[in-house]
Design a protein around this motif. Structure first.
Motif, PDB file in Angstrom:
ATOM      1  N   ASP A 174       0.753  -1.227   0.050  1.00 58.45           N
ATOM      2  CA  ASP A 174      -0.151   0.111  -0.060  1.00 58.45           C
ATOM      3  C   ASP A 174       0.738   1.280   0.052  1.00 58.45           C
ATOM      4  OD1 ASP A 174      -1.525   2.311   1.034  1.00 58.45           O
ATOM      5  OD2 ASP A 174      -3.044   0.794   1.236  1.00 58.45           O
ATOM      6  N   PRO A 175       0.746   2.223  -1.033  1.00 58.12           N
ATOM      7  CA  PRO A 175       1.822   3.232  -1.056  1.00 58.12           C
ATOM      8  C   PRO A 175       1.496   4.306   0.215  1.00 58.12           C
ATOM      9  CG  PRO A 175       0.130   3.500  -2.919  1.00 58.12           C
ATOM     10  CD  PRO A 175      -0.334   2.006  -2.179  1.00 58.12           C
ATOM     11  N   LYS A 176       0.220   4.191   0.738  1.00 57.27           N
ATOM     12  CA  LYS A 176      -0.165   5.412   1.702  1.00 57.27           C
ATOM     13  C   LYS A 176       0.451   4.741   3.216  1.00 57.27           C
ATOM     14  CE  LYS A 176      -3.750   7.598  -0.854  1.00 57.27           C
ATOM     15  NZ  LYS A 176      -3.742   6.565  -2.082  1.00 57.27           N
ATOM     16  N   SER A 177       0.336   3.412   3.478  1.00 58.39           N
ATOM     17  CA  SER A 177       0.461   2.957   4.695  1.00 58.39           C
ATOM     18  C   SER A 177       1.588   2.165   4.994  1.00 58.39           C
ATOM     19  CB  SER A 177      -0.711   2.234   5.292  1.00 58.39           C
ATOM     20  OG  SER A 177      -0.813   0.788   4.617  1.00 58.39           O
ATOM     21  N   TYR A 178       2.285   1.982   3.457  1.00 61.52           N
ATOM     22  CA  TYR A 178       3.535   1.127   3.267  1.00 61.52           C
ATOM     23  C   TYR A 178       3.399  -0.282   3.677  1.00 61.52           C
ATOM     24  CZ  TYR A 178       5.917   5.571   2.732  1.00 61.52           C
ATOM     25  OH  TYR A 178       6.072   6.826   2.233  1.00 61.52           O
ATOM     26  N   GLU A 179       2.013  -0.769   4.130  1.00 62.98           N
ATOM     27  CA  GLU A 179       1.774  -2.138   4.497  1.00 62.98           C
ATOM     28  C   GLU A 179       1.823  -3.051   3.261  1.00 62.98           C
ATOM     29  OE1 GLU A 179      -1.824  -2.268   6.504  1.00 62.98           O
ATOM     30  OE2 GLU A 179      -1.371  -1.054   8.160  1.00 62.98           O
ATOM     31  N   LEU A 180       2.251  -4.228   3.650  1.00 62.67           N
ATOM     32  CA  LEU A 180       2.655  -5.344   2.688  1.00 62.67           C
ATOM     33  C   LEU A 180       1.306  -5.964   2.563  1.00 62.67           C
ATOM     34  CD1 LEU A 180       4.589  -7.255   1.163  1.00 62.67           C
ATOM     35  CD2 LEU A 180       4.388  -8.673   3.230  1.00 62.67           C
ATOM     36  N   ARG A 181       0.975  -5.947   1.302  1.00 59.62           N
ATOM     37  CA  ARG A 181      -0.441  -6.602   0.782  1.00 59.62           C
ATOM     38  C   ARG A 181      -0.386  -8.056   0.291  1.00 59.62           C
ATOM     39  NH1 ARG A 181      -3.408  -3.633   4.030  1.00 59.62           N
ATOM     40  NH2 ARG A 181      -3.833  -1.624   3.314  1.00 59.62           N
ATOM     41  N   GLN A 182       0.610  -8.281  -0.544  1.00 65.38           N
ATOM     42  CA  GLN A 182       0.783  -9.542  -1.248  1.00 65.38           C
ATOM     43  C   GLN A 182       2.272  -9.711  -1.738  1.00 65.38           C
ATOM     44  OE1 GLN A 182      -2.034  -7.814  -4.059  1.00 65.38           O
ATOM     45  NE2 GLN A 182      -0.440  -8.291  -5.743  1.00 65.38           N
ATOM     46  N   TRP A 183       2.447 -11.039  -2.028  1.00 65.94           N
ATOM     47  CA  TRP A 183       3.732 -11.218  -2.770  1.00 65.94           C
ATOM     48  C   TRP A 183       3.486 -12.313  -3.933  1.00 65.94           C
ATOM     49  CZ3 TRP A 183       4.574 -12.729   2.601  1.00 65.94           C
ATOM     50  CH2 TRP A 183       4.863 -14.285   2.547  1.00 65.94           C
ATOM     51  N   THR A 184       4.413 -12.560  -4.871  1.00 68.21           N
ATOM     52  CA  THR A 184       4.243 -13.677  -5.738  1.00 68.21           C
ATOM     53  C   THR A 184       5.632 -14.182  -6.116  1.00 68.21           C
ATOM     54  OG1 THR A 184       2.410 -12.724  -6.950  1.00 68.21           O
ATOM     55  CG2 THR A 184       3.731 -14.196  -8.250  1.00 68.21           C
TER      56      THR A 184
END
Length: 226
Positions: A174-184
């Motif tokens: 997330d570009p605002k919170s910098y939280e990781l959302r996913q990975w591949t």
């Protein structure tokens, strides 16, 4: 997210898929089929400030837990709960009757299938999980292969031949919170394993044995199955 219906709750991922675990959202694709990525011209190319800020923030998160959904290369789907403690520790408890577990204790990664009575052990340093679990997410050198900045998502793709050969990891934040959302994780054959995380809590504490690997049991089990 609570209403997700698993296509096959007893699906047990393959060893290749497990070692390709990464935090990613459903439907995320490999870099070669996603338009708009800005390839970094050389190992010396500057890492975009937004990417470095995200990496620094993620590195500062020393522990987290939550739920995950994993998608295999053929659309196989399963889920469960995960627990992460930096540096080097992670645990995935998969849903389903196989009682599937993946545990890293900071040195090794064990893949347990209690239903089939299998236990496979690998050095953490030779799996893609290492790049996620290091004390600091290292964007230096030629690890960064591409960065894509959008209003709702920042995508960073990394690879490191010394860690996991020709496989690569694509992380989405997330570009605002910098939280990781996913990975591949894309393996050497170009096949993707995708994991999406949700209901995440940061700064959590875990029982001392959460990331423990029973090396004696692993050794005994593999001796019996030879």
């Amino acid at each position: 997210m609570k209403n997700l219906i698993f296509a096959n709750s007893d699906f047990a991922p393959t060893r290749r898929q497990v070692l390709g675990l990464g935090m990613v959202i459903a439907g995320a694709a490999a870099i070669n089929v996603v338009p708009g990525f800005q390839l970094l011209a050389s190992a010396q190319a500057a890492v975009p400030p937004a990417a470095q800020k995200i990496a620094d923030h993620f590195s500062s998160v020393k522990s987290m837990s939550g739920e995950f959904v994993q998608f295999g290369p053929k659309g196989e789907q399963t889920g469960g709960k995960f627990f992460l403690e930096r540096p080097g520790k992670i645990r995935f408890n998969y849903d389903g009757s196989s009682n599937f577990r993946v545990i890293s204790d900071g040195k090794s990664v064990v893949i347990l299938n209690k239903k089939l009575k299998t236990s496979d052990l690998y050095p953490l340093s030779k799996t893609p999980l290492k790049l996620l679990l290091d004390d600091r997410i290292d964007l230096s050198g030629n690890r960064v292969k591409s960065v894509k900045e959008e209003d709702d998502l920042t995508t960073i793709q990394l690879s490191d031949k010394s860690v996991f050969g020709n496989a690569r990891i694509t992380m989405m934040f997330d570009p605002k919170s910098y939280e990781l959302r996913q990975w591949t994780i894309t393996d050497a054959q170009g096949k993707d394993t995708t994991v999406m995380i949700f209901n995440v809590k940061e700064g959590v504490s875990f029982a001392p044995d959460t990331f423990a690997i029973d090396y004696t049991a692993n050794r005994e089990l593999n001796t019996k199955t030879r």
